[in-house]
Design a protein around this motif. Sequence first.
Motif, PDB file in Angstrom:
ATOM      1  N   MET A  21       0.830  -1.209   0.000  1.00  0.00           N
ATOM      2  CA  MET A  21       0.000   0.000   0.000  1.00  0.00           C
ATOM      3  C   MET A  21       0.863   1.257   0.000  1.00  0.00           C
ATOM      4  SD  MET A  21      -3.193  -0.858  -0.027  1.00  0.00           S
ATOM      5  CE  MET A  21      -4.288  -2.222   0.325  1.00  0.00           C
ATOM      6  N   ILE A  22       1.904   1.254   0.822  1.00  0.00           N
ATOM      7  CA  ILE A  22       2.788   2.413   0.902  1.00  0.00           C
ATOM      8  C   ILE A  22       3.518   2.618  -0.416  1.00  0.00           C
ATOM      9  CG2 ILE A  22       4.838   3.352   2.050  1.00  0.00           C
ATOM     10  CD1 ILE A  22       3.893   1.931   4.609  1.00  0.00           C
ATOM     11  N   THR A  23       3.934   1.525  -1.048  1.00  0.00           N
ATOM     12  CA  THR A  23       4.592   1.615  -2.360  1.00  0.00           C
ATOM     13  C   THR A  23       3.660   2.239  -3.392  1.00  0.00           C
ATOM     14  OG1 THR A  23       5.902  -0.367  -1.861  1.00  0.00           O
ATOM     15  CG2 THR A  23       5.750   0.297  -4.172  1.00  0.00           C
ATOM     16  N   PHE A  24       2.409   1.783  -3.390  1.00  0.00           N
ATOM     17  CA  PHE A  24       1.412   2.348  -4.302  1.00  0.00           C
ATOM     18  C   PHE A  24       1.218   3.838  -4.050  1.00  0.00           C
ATOM     19  CE2 PHE A  24      -3.099   3.602  -4.539  1.00  0.00           C
ATOM     20  CZ  PHE A  24      -3.285   3.558  -5.917  1.00  0.00           C
ATOM     21  N   LEU A  25       1.094   4.224  -2.776  1.00  0.00           N
ATOM     22  CA  LEU A  25       0.873   5.631  -2.436  1.00  0.00           C
ATOM     23  C   LEU A  25       2.084   6.484  -2.801  1.00  0.00           C
ATOM     24  CD1 LEU A  25      -0.930   5.365   1.026  1.00  0.00           C
ATOM     25  CD2 LEU A  25      -1.921   6.058  -1.156  1.00  0.00           C
ATOM     26  N   LEU A  26       3.281   5.980  -2.589  1.00  0.00           N
ATOM     27  CA  LEU A  26       4.481   6.730  -2.960  1.00  0.00           C
ATOM     28  C   LEU A  26       4.502   7.011  -4.458  1.00  0.00           C
ATOM     29  CD1 LEU A  26       7.252   5.030  -0.789  1.00  0.00           C
ATOM     30  CD2 LEU A  26       6.543   7.420  -0.684  1.00  0.00           C
ATOM     31  N   THR A  27       4.192   5.989  -5.248  1.00  0.00           N
ATOM     32  CA  THR A  27       4.211   6.154  -6.710  1.00  0.00           C
ATOM     33  C   THR A  27       3.146   7.141  -7.171  1.00  0.00           C
ATOM     34  OG1 THR A  27       5.000   3.878  -6.966  1.00  0.00           O
ATOM     35  CG2 THR A  27       4.071   4.936  -8.908  1.00  0.00           C
ATOM     36  N   VAL A  28       1.918   6.937  -6.724  1.00  0.00           N
ATOM     37  CA  VAL A  28       0.798   7.792  -7.151  1.00  0.00           C
ATOM     38  C   VAL A  28       0.990   9.226  -6.672  1.00  0.00           C
ATOM     39  CG1 VAL A  28      -1.672   8.209  -6.899  1.00  0.00           C
ATOM     40  CG2 VAL A  28      -0.839   5.890  -7.302  1.00  0.00           C
ATOM     41  N   ASN A  29       1.368   9.392  -5.405  1.00  0.00           N
ATOM     42  CA  ASN A  29       1.528  10.734  -4.851  1.00  0.00           C
ATOM     43  C   ASN A  29       2.686  11.485  -5.483  1.00  0.00           C
ATOM     44  OD1 ASN A  29      -0.652  10.534  -3.117  1.00  0.00           O
ATOM     45  ND2 ASN A  29       0.544   9.856  -1.374  1.00  0.00           N
ATOM     46  N   CYS A  30       3.772  10.789  -5.795  1.00  0.00           N
ATOM     47  CA  CYS A  30       4.912  11.444  -6.444  1.00  0.00           C
ATOM     48  C   CYS A  30       4.532  11.951  -7.832  1.00  0.00           C
ATOM     49  CB  CYS A  30       6.093  10.480  -6.538  1.00  0.00           C
ATOM     50  SG  CYS A  30       7.005  10.303  -4.993  1.00  0.00           S
ATOM     51  N   ILE A  31       3.833  11.131  -8.594  1.00  0.00           N
ATOM     52  CA  ILE A  31       3.404  11.544  -9.928  1.00  0.00           C
ATOM     53  C   ILE A  31       2.461  12.739  -9.833  1.00  0.00           C
ATOM     54  CG2 ILE A  31       2.082  10.840 -11.960  1.00  0.00           C
ATOM     55  CD1 ILE A  31       3.171   8.009 -11.534  1.00  0.00           C
ATOM     56  N   ASN A  32       1.497  12.666  -8.904  1.00  0.00           N
ATOM     57  CA  ASN A  32       0.564  13.779  -8.726  1.00  0.00           C
ATOM     58  C   ASN A  32       1.269  15.043  -8.251  1.00  0.00           C
ATOM     59  OD1 ASN A  32      -1.652  12.249  -9.497  1.00  0.00           O
ATOM     60  ND2 ASN A  32      -2.123  11.612  -7.408  1.00  0.00           N
ATOM     61  N   ALA A  33       2.282  14.888  -7.400  1.00  0.00           N
ATOM     62  CA  ALA A  33       3.014  16.047  -6.885  1.00  0.00           C
ATOM     63  C   ALA A  33       3.779  16.754  -7.997  1.00  0.00           C
ATOM     64  CB  ALA A  33       3.965  15.613  -5.770  1.00  0.00           C
ATOM     65  N   PHE A  34       4.341  15.990  -8.916  1.00  0.00           N
ATOM     66  CA  PHE A  34       5.075  16.594 -10.026  1.00  0.00           C
ATOM     67  C   PHE A  34       4.134  17.272 -11.022  1.00  0.00           C
ATOM     68  CE2 PHE A  34       8.837  14.190  -8.751  1.00  0.00           C
ATOM     69  CZ  PHE A  34       9.843  15.082  -9.082  1.00  0.00           C
ATOM     70  N   LYS A  35       2.843  16.940 -10.950  1.00  0.00           N
ATOM     71  CA  LYS A  35       1.869  17.545 -11.860  1.00  0.00           C
ATOM     72  C   LYS A  35       1.044  18.644 -11.187  1.00  0.00           C
ATOM     73  CE  LYS A  35      -0.261  13.762 -12.977  1.00  0.00           C
ATOM     74  NZ  LYS A  35      -1.217  12.857 -13.668  1.00  0.00           N
ATOM     75  N   ILE A  36       1.478  19.128 -10.042  1.00  0.00           N
ATOM     76  CA  ILE A  36       0.696  20.100  -9.295  1.00  0.00           C
ATOM     77  C   ILE A  36       0.525  21.395 -10.081  1.00  0.00           C
ATOM     78  CG2 ILE A  36       2.798  20.855  -8.101  1.00  0.00           C
ATOM     79  CD1 ILE A  36       1.045  21.728  -5.770  1.00  0.00           C
ATOM     80  N   TYR A  37      -0.708  21.840 -10.173  1.00  0.00           N
ATOM     81  CA  TYR A  37      -1.035  23.102 -10.846  1.00  0.00           C
ATOM     82  C   TYR A  37      -2.239  23.787 -10.202  1.00  0.00           C
ATOM     83  CZ  TYR A  37      -3.433  26.173 -14.090  1.00  0.00           C
ATOM     84  OH  TYR A  37      -4.110  27.238 -14.632  1.00  0.00           O
ATOM     85  N   THR A  38      -3.337  23.036 -10.044  1.00  0.00           N
ATOM     86  CA  THR A  38      -4.584  23.625  -9.549  1.00  0.00           C
ATOM     87  C   THR A  38      -4.399  24.258  -8.174  1.00  0.00           C
ATOM     88  OG1 THR A  38      -5.750  21.854 -10.728  1.00  0.00           O
ATOM     89  CG2 THR A  38      -7.034  23.179  -9.188  1.00  0.00           C
ATOM     90  N   GLU A  39      -3.597  23.602  -7.330  1.00  0.00           N
ATOM     91  CA  GLU A  39      -3.366  24.131  -5.988  1.00  0.00           C
ATOM     92  C   GLU A  39      -2.729  25.516  -6.037  1.00  0.00           C
ATOM     93  OE1 GLU A  39      -2.712  21.216  -7.075  1.00  0.00           O
ATOM     94  OE2 GLU A  39      -3.394  19.644  -5.697  1.00  0.00           O
ATOM     95  N   VAL A  40      -1.751  25.673  -6.934  1.00  0.00           N
ATOM     96  CA  VAL A  40      -1.078  26.969  -7.079  1.00  0.00           C
ATOM     97  C   VAL A  40      -2.070  28.023  -7.551  1.00  0.00           C
ATOM     98  CG1 VAL A  40       0.797  28.200  -8.231  1.00  0.00           C
ATOM     99  CG2 VAL A  40       1.085  25.799  -7.618  1.00  0.00           C
ATOM    100  N   TYR A  41      -2.828  27.679  -8.559  1.00  0.00           N
ATOM    101  CA  TYR A  41      -3.803  28.614  -9.129  1.00  0.00           C
ATOM    102  C   TYR A  41      -4.844  29.030  -8.091  1.00  0.00           C
ATOM    103  CZ  TYR A  41      -6.808  30.670 -12.727  1.00  0.00           C
ATOM    104  OH  TYR A  41      -7.555  31.548 -13.483  1.00  0.00           O
ATOM    105  N   ALA A  42      -5.294  28.075  -7.271  1.00  0.00           N
ATOM    106  CA  ALA A  42      -6.354  28.355  -6.302  1.00  0.00           C
ATOM    107  C   ALA A  42      -5.850  29.193  -5.134  1.00  0.00           C
ATOM    108  CB  ALA A  42      -6.948  27.043  -5.791  1.00  0.00           C
ATOM    109  N   ILE A  43      -4.702  28.839  -4.586  1.00  0.00           N
ATOM    110  CA  ILE A  43      -4.208  29.522  -3.393  1.00  0.00           C
ATOM    111  C   ILE A  43      -3.762  30.947  -3.698  1.00  0.00           C
ATOM    112  CG2 ILE A  43      -2.377  29.536  -1.651  1.00  0.00           C
ATOM    113  CD1 ILE A  43      -2.450  26.552  -1.627  1.00  0.00           C
TER     114      ILE A  43
END
Length: 295
Positions: free
Chosen positions: A214-236
């Motif tokens: 589970m942790i391996t899955f979360l690390l992979t998914v979260n890392c990919i999502n973190a590198f694609k961060i955009y909406t958070e910047v725009y919203a804040i």
Amino acid sequence: MKKIDKEKQRNSLKAWLFLAPALIIITIFNIFPLLRTIEISFQKGSLTHPKFNGIQNYITVLTDDKFHKAVWNTSVYSFIVVPVGIIIALLIAVMLYEKVKMRGFFEVIFFIPYVTSTVAEGVIFRVLLNEDYGVINHFLGRIGIGPIDFLDNPDTALMTLIIFGIWSSIAFNIIILLSGIRNINQQYYKMADMYGATGYEKLFNITLPQLVPMITFLLTVNCINAFKIYTEVYAIFNGKPGIANSAITAVYYIYDKFYVTNRYGEGMAATVVLFVIIVIFTIIQNLVLKKITKR
């Protein structure tokens, strides 16, 4: 043997027929856009009248200080938000499973941020972190700290984005980790109790090893999502990457190139570079995790 081979061929054909709709959709919406992105990255001019530009777009992007800052901010964000978010989510998941009454109610509370619009969350955070009337600065003032300009200070913009990223990632992590904890064989804990194991010993010797997938899955998914961060910047930061681009990320850089300055080739070149970075990072991460799990 011939009958067996024919049967395998028939089953293989049936499998491909069942997979065909999904493969067609993936090709249209994933593979084709990727190939088109690579093509545009070697062009200049408008999308309707492009001209071949060689590798100049890549040279421009790779020598751009703004892009360097965007990649640096994205990397810092990823390396802090992903592990911290998983650790906090793990602690909350263990507490929810073992010690908290009305477990279902609290699971719903913690899951709400995951189903809430990121833009709405950003607006709420802007109110909470406002220097003049924000609740956070109000409580910090009670203990003699601040007020802190979370939103309009270049020195704190990235920190603000990181705080928001950790908070918004916890909900999904908790649900995944809770499902993993529920699937752990309870006989392990009963045996540990028989031998007088403490809570910490059970956590580090039973719970964590069983949650490695589970942790391996979360690390992979979260890392990919973190590198694609955009909406958070725009919203804040109200549609901007912070004061003086202090919170600019790689995807926001691509957005700026493509939609604001209309430098389509450079925007797509930055996209390809980011794609390569994500692929390399994911491969390295998976290799490291495989070595760790084999020990």
